[in-house]
Design an enzyme around this catalytic site. Structure first.
Site, PDB file in Angstrom:
ATOM      1  N   GLY A 121       0.824  -1.204   0.000  1.00  0.00           N
ATOM      2  CA  GLY A 121       0.000   0.000   0.000  1.00  0.00           C
ATOM      3  C   GLY A 121       0.861   1.257   0.000  1.00  0.00           C
ATOM      4  CG  LEU A 122       0.506   6.088   0.014  1.00  0.00           C
ATOM      5  CD1 LEU A 122       1.098   5.912  -1.363  1.00  0.00           C
ATOM      6  CD2 LEU A 122      -0.657   7.053  -0.041  1.00  0.00           C
ATOM      7  CG  HIS A 123       4.658   0.545   3.896  1.00  0.00           C
ATOM      8  ND1 HIS A 123       5.730   0.630   4.739  1.00  0.00           N
ATOM      9  CD2 HIS A 123       3.727  -0.219   4.516  1.00  0.00           C
ATOM     10  CE1 HIS A 123       5.452  -0.070   5.829  1.00  0.00           C
ATOM     11  NE2 HIS A 123       4.254  -0.596   5.718  1.00  0.00           N
ATOM     12  CB  ALA A 124       8.392   4.327   4.005  1.00  0.00           C
ATOM     13  CB  SER A 162       4.989   7.724   0.995  1.00  0.00           C
ATOM     14  OG  SER A 162       3.941   6.979   1.557  1.00  0.00           O
TER      15      SER A 162
END
Lengths: 130, 100, 203
Positions: free
Chosen positions: B23-26, B29
């Site tokens: 997903g929208l992990h580090a 991002s």
């Protein structure tokens, strides 16, 4: 060709400094100059003004350099290093008030987009805002 | 993906499903904000069609979205290159941030 | 100041610190991380190694080189603090300083150390020795070089009951009470060594 702001990581631990720089490089890529200084002159836990100055030079960019530190001593020695840099460099070096690893990632991400030094510092320090 | 230009504000919106594992992990991002920063347009992201909207160019704010795989990301954009910007961001998410 | 006096001055400061390495270590083991003695010795050994060069330079240049050596070699928090002290003295002192010049320069140097350490007198640091010494210097009067070491020693002793809120000792909180601050102690040694040499020159 515009130069991106450089990032310097200063930790009391040589491994933390190197690891954090490694992580930033992997996550953000090579468009941002990154250098690190960790440990005292004997390689033990501590910081070394000479090594910090060398790291600032290694990551030097016309856009300036943002420094990330871990503990008080790293900040004190980074301030000392800045004072001992050349006159024309001093005003273009800032220390970010941010956690070292996350702050370095945020600062480098901001820098990779070509942001100026103030914006790079603000990106790292945004971590401290609730 | 569908673009719905609104003539009143020239604001473009789009949405895309997060299909990458983390997903929208580090790291995603970072890639998203790096991509967003290449455009002049004002770019915002949300996990619901009505917001809350966060600045897609702020790495700290994007990391705090914490969207997981299977969630939908909503984008809105305005400015000269808004269309190209949305296109690039949607494409990045669809490419699973080049993770796999 | 003659090169011979300058040589003696720098040698006295370096040799005093080196001679008291174990004392500084013992103090720092009690309330710090135990490296103050070795750190200071390493710095002043590097100063001694360069002493002929230092003695031949004008006083401000010599103090700047000395301070830079301490910054590079001492490490810990003491390196930048002592480095800042000497580098600021170098910036403020004329080549042939009077007592008035010395008092003014030390005042500026203390301000720089405060900024560097983000600390104030009363927090169990080297400042608790430097500030009273500067005040005595600013008051002037006779036999200064003979009186200042006593002022410094008394000020170092006055750090024993203080509660540390800066530096490593601050982690101990109330347990730092009852021990002299190592930085205050090394400052007192340096003042005593310098005055011992200058006694003839600034009586």
């Amino acid at each position: 060709m515009t130069q991106n702001v450089g990032i310097v990581i200063v930790s009391h631990s040589p491994k933390v400094a190197e690891g954090a720089a490694d992580m930033v490089r992997q996550m953000v890529g090579d468009s941002v100059p990154i250098a690190f200084a960790g440990g005292n002159p004997e390689g033990g836990i501590g910081t070394d003004v000479g090594a910090i100055m060398a790291a600032i030079d290694a990551a030097w960019s016309q856009a300036g350099v943002a420094i990330l530190v871990d503990l008080g001593g790293a900040e004190t020695n980074s301030e000392m290093a800045i004072e001992m840099m050349r006159e024309d460099q001093r005003s273009r070096i800032v220390i970010c008030n941010a956690p070292i690893v996350e702050g370095a990632v945020m600062a480098a991400t901001e820098a990779s987009g070509g942001s100026d030094l103030a914006k790079v510092k603000a990106a790292a320090e945004e971590l401290m805002a609730l | 993906m569908k673009f719905t230009p609104e003539n009143k504000t020239t604001e473009l919106t789009a949405s895309v499903l997060l299909t990458n594992e983390v997903g929208l992990h580090a790291r995603p991002s970072v890639k998203l904000t790096q991509s967003a920063k290449r455009f002049r347009a004002r770019l915002e992201v949300a996990t619901a069609p009505d917001g809350p909207w966060v600045d897609a160019k702020s790495p700290v704010k994007i990391m705090r979205v914490k969207a997981a795989k299977g969630e939908t990301l909503y984008f809105r954009a305005s400015g000269a290159d808004a269309f190209e910007a949305l296109d690039a961001l949607i494409d990045l998410v669809k490419r699973r941030f080049d993770e796999e | 100041m003659t090169p011979a006096t300058q040589h003696a001055l720098i040698a006295a400061m370096a040799e005093t610190i080196i001679a008291h390495t174990d004392d500084l270590t013992a103090l720092d083991l009690a309330i710090g991380d135990g490296d103050h003695g070795l750190n200071m010795r390493r710095g002043f050994e590097a100063v001694l190694a360069d002493i002929d060069n230092l003695a031949g330079q004008p006083l401000p240049e010599a103090l700047k080189s000395l301070g830079t050596t301490l910054v590079m070699k001492v490490g810990g928090a003491s390196g930048p603090l002592y480095g800042t002290l000497f580098i600021t003295l170098a910036k403020e002192l004329p080549a042939e300083p009077t007592v008035t010049d010395a008092a003014a320069a030390l005042d500026k140097a203390i301000a720089a150390v405060k900024a560097r350490g983000k600390s104030e007198p009363g927090q169990k640091t080297m400042l608790d020795v430097l500030v009273p010494v500067q005040q005595a210097l600013a008051l002037g009067g006779g036999n200064l070089a003979r009186r200042l070491p006593a002022v410094a020693e008394e000020a170092a002793r006055a750090t024993v009951p203080m509660h540390a809120i800066r530096g490593r000792a601050s982690f101990l909180g109330a347990r730092s009470v009852g021990h002299m601050d190592p930085g205050a102690c090394s400052s007192a040694f340096l003042v005593a060594a310098a005055c011992g040499v200058l006694e003839g020159a600034c009586a």
